[in-house]
Design a protein around this motif. Structure first.
Motif, PDB file in Angstrom:
ATOM      1  N   SER A  17      -2.788  -4.307 -14.343  1.00 47.79           N
ATOM      2  CA  SER A  17      -4.038  -3.726 -13.617  1.00 47.79           C
ATOM      3  C   SER A  17      -4.923  -4.865 -12.990  1.00 47.79           C
ATOM      4  O   SER A  17      -4.901  -6.034 -13.623  1.00 47.79           O
ATOM      5  N   HIS A  18      -5.713  -4.567 -12.007  1.00 42.10           N
ATOM      6  CA  HIS A  18      -6.406  -5.562 -11.344  1.00 42.10           C
ATOM      7  C   HIS A  18      -7.810  -4.993 -11.088  1.00 42.10           C
ATOM      8  O   HIS A  18      -7.946  -3.919 -10.653  1.00 42.10           O
ATOM      9  N   VAL A  19      -8.815  -5.951 -11.000  1.00 41.79           N
ATOM     10  CA  VAL A  19     -10.128  -5.443 -10.585  1.00 41.79           C
ATOM     11  C   VAL A  19     -10.401  -5.986  -9.034  1.00 41.79           C
ATOM     12  O   VAL A  19      -9.952  -7.126  -8.754  1.00 41.79           O
ATOM     13  N   SER A  20     -10.748  -5.203  -8.238  1.00 42.41           N
ATOM     14  CA  SER A  20     -10.914  -5.066  -6.875  1.00 42.41           C
ATOM     15  C   SER A  20     -12.345  -4.623  -6.477  1.00 42.41           C
ATOM     16  O   SER A  20     -12.730  -3.396  -6.798  1.00 42.41           O
ATOM     17  N   ALA A  21     -12.904  -5.480  -5.728  1.00 45.15           N
ATOM     18  CA  ALA A  21     -14.427  -4.960  -5.137  1.00 45.15           C
ATOM     19  C   ALA A  21     -14.282  -3.831  -4.189  1.00 45.15           C
ATOM     20  O   ALA A  21     -15.001  -3.025  -4.044  1.00 45.15           O
ATOM     21  N   LYS A  22     -13.027  -3.720  -3.439  1.00 47.97           N
ATOM     22  CA  LYS A  22     -12.982  -2.738  -2.370  1.00 47.97           C
ATOM     23  C   LYS A  22     -11.505  -2.381  -2.330  1.00 47.97           C
ATOM     24  O   LYS A  22     -10.900  -3.292  -2.323  1.00 47.97           O
ATOM     25  N   VAL A  23     -11.126  -1.169  -2.285  1.00 49.45           N
ATOM     26  CA  VAL A  23      -9.962  -0.596  -1.953  1.00 49.45           C
ATOM     27  C   VAL A  23      -9.980   0.501  -0.619  1.00 49.45           C
ATOM     28  O   VAL A  23     -10.850   1.282  -0.692  1.00 49.45           O
ATOM     29  N   ASP A  24      -9.088   0.231   0.155  1.00 51.03           N
ATOM     30  CA  ASP A  24      -9.025   0.938   1.224  1.00 51.03           C
ATOM     31  C   ASP A  24      -8.058   2.191   0.610  1.00 51.03           C
ATOM     32  O   ASP A  24      -6.777   2.092   0.980  1.00 51.03           O
ATOM     33  N   HIS A  25      -8.586   3.452   0.614  1.00 53.26           N
ATOM     34  CA  HIS A  25      -7.747   4.486  -0.078  1.00 53.26           C
ATOM     35  C   HIS A  25      -7.041   5.040   0.846  1.00 53.26           C
ATOM     36  O   HIS A  25      -5.853   5.611   0.783  1.00 53.26           O
ATOM     37  N   ASP A  26      -7.191   5.088   2.214  1.00 53.84           N
ATOM     38  CA  ASP A  26      -6.414   5.605   3.241  1.00 53.84           C
ATOM     39  C   ASP A  26      -5.023   4.693   3.527  1.00 53.84           C
ATOM     40  O   ASP A  26      -3.743   5.358   3.426  1.00 53.84           O
ATOM     41  N   VAL A  27      -5.093   3.620   3.296  1.00 51.84           N
ATOM     42  CA  VAL A  27      -4.024   2.450   3.265  1.00 51.84           C
ATOM     43  C   VAL A  27      -3.374   2.919   2.259  1.00 51.84           C
ATOM     44  O   VAL A  27      -1.943   3.017   2.350  1.00 51.84           O
ATOM     45  N   TRP A  28      -3.653   2.921   1.120  1.00 54.75           N
ATOM     46  CA  TRP A  28      -2.933   3.209  -0.181  1.00 54.75           C
ATOM     47  C   TRP A  28      -2.441   4.769  -0.329  1.00 54.75           C
ATOM     48  O   TRP A  28      -1.202   4.790  -0.676  1.00 54.75           O
ATOM     49  N   ARG A  29      -2.958   5.657   0.281  1.00 51.53           N
ATOM     50  CA  ARG A  29      -2.499   6.906   0.584  1.00 51.53           C
ATOM     51  C   ARG A  29      -1.288   7.036   1.050  1.00 51.53           C
ATOM     52  O   ARG A  29      -0.041   7.488   0.819  1.00 51.53           O
ATOM     53  N   VAL A  30      -1.123   6.195   2.480  1.00 59.77           N
ATOM     54  CA  VAL A  30      -0.103   6.137   3.478  1.00 59.77           C
ATOM     55  C   VAL A  30       1.044   5.332   2.560  1.00 59.77           C
ATOM     56  O   VAL A  30       2.303   5.809   2.752  1.00 59.77           O
TER      57      VAL A  30
END
Length: 384
Positions: A29-42
């Motif tokens: 598990s990792h802490v990230s300030a920002k996640v691009d949900h569209d990129v992860w979905r693809v």
């Protein structure tokens, strides 16, 4: 009959992000300030399609969103994964779709959206029912939010579970008894109850090594807490179908049973593991890169999937190590089919004489005493 046909076939999706890293956690598990949900979905969908080519004509009996903190996912991503899974594999009529959730207010408010996406079971990471211990465990929610999350989850989903950790710092047997009794009143059919373990590489591990993690129960007290847990749960109708998992009949985690019974499963996402049996009967372990950025790059470049053949000897050892966690134990005929030979009788007899295992109706089971020292039992059996 292949193992996946008798033990099940599942899909595990690993969401690697958390709001903060708990000091006892050794998961990827990792802490990230920002996640691009569209990129992860693809990326998730692309990896699923590649694994589907290796596991055609399967009936998918379970999908499990784990982490990390999957309740931080965009519900649209969860829905897309479920919809694609239904296109890539046949879906069982009673498919179990579980999502792990933390009981913060933000995540509780997303429960209905996750249900609409197709989730039909939620597992809430409560860990403790008092504020002081939640703070010491590094949790971001308080006890009020924990109880509210349990209540709301049961209003939204047909099937629910929540986790508690015991043998915590300065916890007494009486305190654990009271907390467990309350937990059983709150529970909706399933509880996961884990002893606190100090893992290397965690914040707790570093504190322990420096002598700064005080108040942990001595071994005898921790064992008494374990035995008390079995007694109280059994009296409440929650059978210990696995070492740390208790459920009313029919409420067992079908996804985890796939692991413990030696079924096949696809693992997608950073650090996800899988087991896939090909048409010729050869079984493979699958692994993915741990780092989220590395995994994304791997998917983007269509890098070669990690497939490692598992020897019959290793398959047999895994079958024992996973199966004896279950109260049902292992079928010795299944063991013979996997290993190509019978499990040696001598270690079984020695453990039976010690009251640590039993053999009945063709099944080998660990006794209540054996489950207390299960690692030692497994070493004896696997070593032969």
């Amino acid at each position: 009959m292949e193992r996946w046909q008798s033990a099940g076939f599942g899909l595990y999706v690993h969401w690697p992000f958390c709001q903060s890293k708990c000091p006892y956690c050794d998961f990827n598990s990792h802490v990230s300030a920002k996640v691009d949900h569209d990129v992860w979905r693809v990326a998730f969908l692309a990896e699923m399609r590649r694994y589907a080519e290796l596991s055609p004509d399967r009936v998918l009996s379970s999908i499990f969103f784990g982490g990390g903190t999957p309740s931080l996912m965009d519900p649209a991503t969860v829905e897309a994964i479920i919809d694609d899974a239904a296109q890539l594999w046949k879906i069982a009529n009673n498919v179990e779709i579980t999502l792990e959730a933390n009981p913060t207010s933000v995540e509780i408010d997303k429960f209905q959206a996750f249900k609409t996406a197709g989730v039909n079971r939620v597992s809430v990471g409560v860990q403790a029912l008092n504020d002081n211990d939640l703070r010491r465990l590094g949790r971001l929610h308080d006890a009020h939010e924990a109880r509210r999350a349990i209540e709301v989850s049961q209003q939204v989903f047909d099937r629910t579970s929540f986790d508690l950790i015991y043998a915590r710092q300065d916890q007494t047997i009486g305190q654990w008894r009271s907390e467990l009794v309350e937990a059983l009143k709150l529970a909706g059919g399933h509880l996961s109850l884990y002893q606190l373990t100090i893992e290397p590489g965690t914040v707790f591990g570093a504190r322990y090594d420096r002598g700064l993690l005080r108040g942990l129960p001595v071994e005898d007290v921790a064992a008494e807490m374990y035995e008390l847990t079995q007694e109280i749960c059994s009296d409440a109708g929650y059978n210990a179908y696995e070492v740390s998992n208790h459920a009313r009949s029919g409420e067992e985690s079908r996804h985890n049973l796939i692991y413990w019974r030696g079924g096949d499963y696809v693992g997608v996402g950073p650090g996800a593991h899988g087991r896939i049996t090909k048409g010729n009967g050869e079984r493979f372990a699958t692994t993915r890169p741990l780092a989220p950025t590395t995994w994304l790059q791997d998917v983007k470049t269509n890098a070669k999937l990690g497939l490692e053949p598992i020897s019959r000897e290793d398959q047999a050892a895994e079958f024992i190590m996973m199966g004896l966690r279950l109260s049902e134990g292992i079928d010795l005929t299944d063991y013979r089919a996997i290993a190509g030979n019978d499990l040696p009788q001598q270690p079984i007899s020695e453990l039976d004489d010690l009251g640590l295992v039993t053999v009945a109706d063709g099944r080998l089971r660990a006794t209540a005493s054996g489950r207390l020292v299960l690692n030692a039992v497994l070493r004896k059996l696997v070593a032969g």
